[in-house]
Design a protein around this motif. Structure first.
Motif, PDB file in Angstrom:
ATOM      1  N   ARG A  68       1.058  27.944  17.466  1.00  0.00           N
ATOM      2  CA  ARG A  68       0.221  29.128  17.446  1.00  0.00           C
ATOM      3  C   ARG A  68      -1.229  28.732  17.284  1.00  0.00           C
ATOM      4  O   ARG A  68      -1.589  27.992  16.386  1.00  0.00           O
ATOM      5  N   VAL A 110       0.488  34.331  19.431  1.00  0.00           N
ATOM      6  CA  VAL A 110       1.682  35.009  18.924  1.00  0.00           C
ATOM      7  C   VAL A 110       2.932  34.143  19.071  1.00  0.00           C
ATOM      8  O   VAL A 110       4.041  34.600  18.819  1.00  0.00           O
ATOM      9  N   GLU A 142      10.108  39.880  19.782  1.00  0.00           N
ATOM     10  CA  GLU A 142       9.302  39.115  20.739  1.00  0.00           C
ATOM     11  C   GLU A 142       8.540  40.039  21.680  1.00  0.00           C
ATOM     12  O   GLU A 142       7.377  39.779  22.019  1.00  0.00           O
ATOM     13  N   GLN A 166       7.473  42.930  20.869  1.00  0.00           N
ATOM     14  CA  GLN A 166       6.382  43.445  20.052  1.00  0.00           C
ATOM     15  C   GLN A 166       5.231  42.461  20.025  1.00  0.00           C
ATOM     16  O   GLN A 166       4.060  42.843  20.086  1.00  0.00           O
ATOM     17  N   ARG A 167       5.519  41.178  19.981  1.00  0.00           N
ATOM     18  CA  ARG A 167       4.468  40.171  19.979  1.00  0.00           C
ATOM     19  C   ARG A 167       3.731  40.136  21.314  1.00  0.00           C
ATOM     20  O   ARG A 167       2.514  39.941  21.352  1.00  0.00           O
ATOM     21  N   MET A 221       6.918  40.648  10.953  1.00  0.00           N
ATOM     22  CA  MET A 221       5.991  41.015  12.016  1.00  0.00           C
ATOM     23  C   MET A 221       4.770  41.746  11.456  1.00  0.00           C
ATOM     24  O   MET A 221       3.651  41.597  11.967  1.00  0.00           O
ATOM     25  N   ASP A 259       2.479  39.027  10.097  1.00  0.00           N
ATOM     26  CA  ASP A 259       1.907  38.233  11.175  1.00  0.00           C
ATOM     27  C   ASP A 259       0.863  39.035  11.948  1.00  0.00           C
ATOM     28  O   ASP A 259      -0.210  38.538  12.292  1.00  0.00           O
ATOM     29  N   THR A 260       1.179  40.302  12.224  1.00  0.00           N
ATOM     30  CA  THR A 260       0.244  41.153  12.951  1.00  0.00           C
ATOM     31  C   THR A 260      -1.037  41.343  12.158  1.00  0.00           C
ATOM     32  O   THR A 260      -2.143  41.266  12.705  1.00  0.00           O
TER      33      THR A 260
END
Length: 381
Positions: A21, A151, A168, A170-171, A202, A205-206
């Motif tokens: 990433r 991502v 995935e 969503q990413r 998520m 991470d977001t």
């Protein structure tokens, strides 16, 4: 090395499983303002006089129950819908109002839909590059690949959305939203379709990606815990209106209405009448600041603020039922003078036996007193 060659090299590297990433490109965050926005459908109002200020680089969570107008407000901010009246401004420039309407692609706003809205006939890389029309094809693909790297999905650049899991996808949707480096990112319940463990991962991470990008962000959610964890500020909506805005601690500790209190806490509610500036209940008498003599009041006690004591201490009670909730137990306690049982959340190890006699006490900090009807049914149109 050309950008196109660099992009191809990165794809090959990702395919070999060596991709990591990257860092999110920094954007120029924009301030977003909505001024006295109304949205009418026939005789019904989805939004009523909404004014909202979102400073640059702020993450604001728009919180409320289904049907309260959250998504409508987000779509108006994005330019997908027009307001019936009122204005939308990005960095003090009017993008929607009585005399001007700027199309969504020209607002510098990224929109992430609840269902991800990926194109099944396009590769994942092309999905992310779809909105980069102002760049050359090679530049757009390079920017899209950079977003996919951030991502963690660059290895799937040549694949198609159907092979990905919900998380995935969503990413990918997030990568598409950040690829144009928008000044404002709008997210419509982005985690609602994910299971609880994936949703938590998520969400973190977001939030990290949005922080890295330093973009202004509005996240629509109906989950109070999610709003408190993600938002620098929270705007609470009810029936098309903003009823309270502030930091999560402000809304939790000092909700302005009974509706707001219910959103942020599991409550025991007791009817009372204010006498001498205090509200009397079977669990005690509590200050009723700001309420006039004789006012009908509702005294709220947070379930986490109810303490169970040894018999003979506090208010007498008897355990009616217990429910195992993992680290805590939910205990129902019968108290004389109350029609409904008092609910208490206690450590699982401290849950008493059903039928046991106990004393009941409450923490002063767990008490909220409202005038009966204050915000319960929502503001009038």
């Amino acid at each position: 090395m050309s950008e196109a060659a660099a992009a191809k090299r990165a794809v090959r590297k990702a395919a070999r499983g060596k991709a990591v990433r990257g860092k999110t490109a920094v954007t120029f965050a924009a301030r977003l303002d909505l001024e006295h926005v109304w949205r009418r459908y026939g005789e019904a109002y989805a939004l009523q006089d909404v004014t909202l200020e979102v400073p640059a680089s702020t993450v604001l969570c728009l919180l409320g129950p289904s049907g309260c107008g959250k998504t409508t407000l987000l779509r108006i901010a994005a330019g997908v819908e027009r307001p019936s009246s009122g204005r939308v401004l990005v960095d003090a420039e009017e993008v929607a109002g009585p005399n001007r309407f700027v199309s969504p692609e020209k607002r510098g706003v990224g929109l992430m839909f609840q269902d991800f809205a990926l194109f099944p006939h396009l590769s994942i890389l092309d999905n992310v590059a779809f909105g980069l029309r102002s760049l050359t094809k090679s530049q757009g693909r390079a920017e899209a690949l950079h977003a996919l790297e951030r991502v963690g999905l660059a290895q799937y650049a040549k694949e198609y959305p159907h092979i990905l899991s919900g998380g995935e996808q969503q990413r990918v949707a997030l990568a598409r939203a950040i690829a144009p480096r928008p000044g404002v990112i709008l997210m419509d319940e982005p985690f609602s379709g994910l299971d609880s463990q994936l949703r938590e991962a998520m969400r973190e991470d977001t939030l990290a990606i949005v922080r890295e990008a330093r973009a202004t962000c509005i996240v629509v959610t109906h989950d109070a815990e999610e709003a408190m964890r993600m938002g620098d500020r929270v705007a609470l909506m009810q029936k098309g209106r903003i009823v309270q805005t502030g930091t999560a601690p402000e809304l939790y500790r000092a909700p302005s209405t009974l509706f707001a209190a219910r959103v942020f806490s599991d409550l025991n509610e007791m009817r009372s009448t204010v006498r001498g500036g205090r509200a009397e209940t079977p669990l005690g008498t509590f200050p009723a600041k700001g309420l006039a003599e004789g006012t009908d009041a509702i005294v709220c006690v947070r379930q986490s603020g109810v303490r169970l004591l040894k018999p003979g201490k506090g208010t007498p009670g008897r355990i009616l039922d217990t429910r195992f909730l993992g680290d805590v137990g939910l205990v129902e306690v019968a108290v004389q003078g109350l029609d409904d049982p008092v609910l208490a959340r206690v450590r699982e190890a401290d849950v008493p036996e059903k039928g046991a006699e106990v004393g009941v006490a409450v923490d002063e900090g767990a008490i909220l007193v409202f005038e009966a009807g204050n915000g319960d049914e929502g503001p009038s149109p």
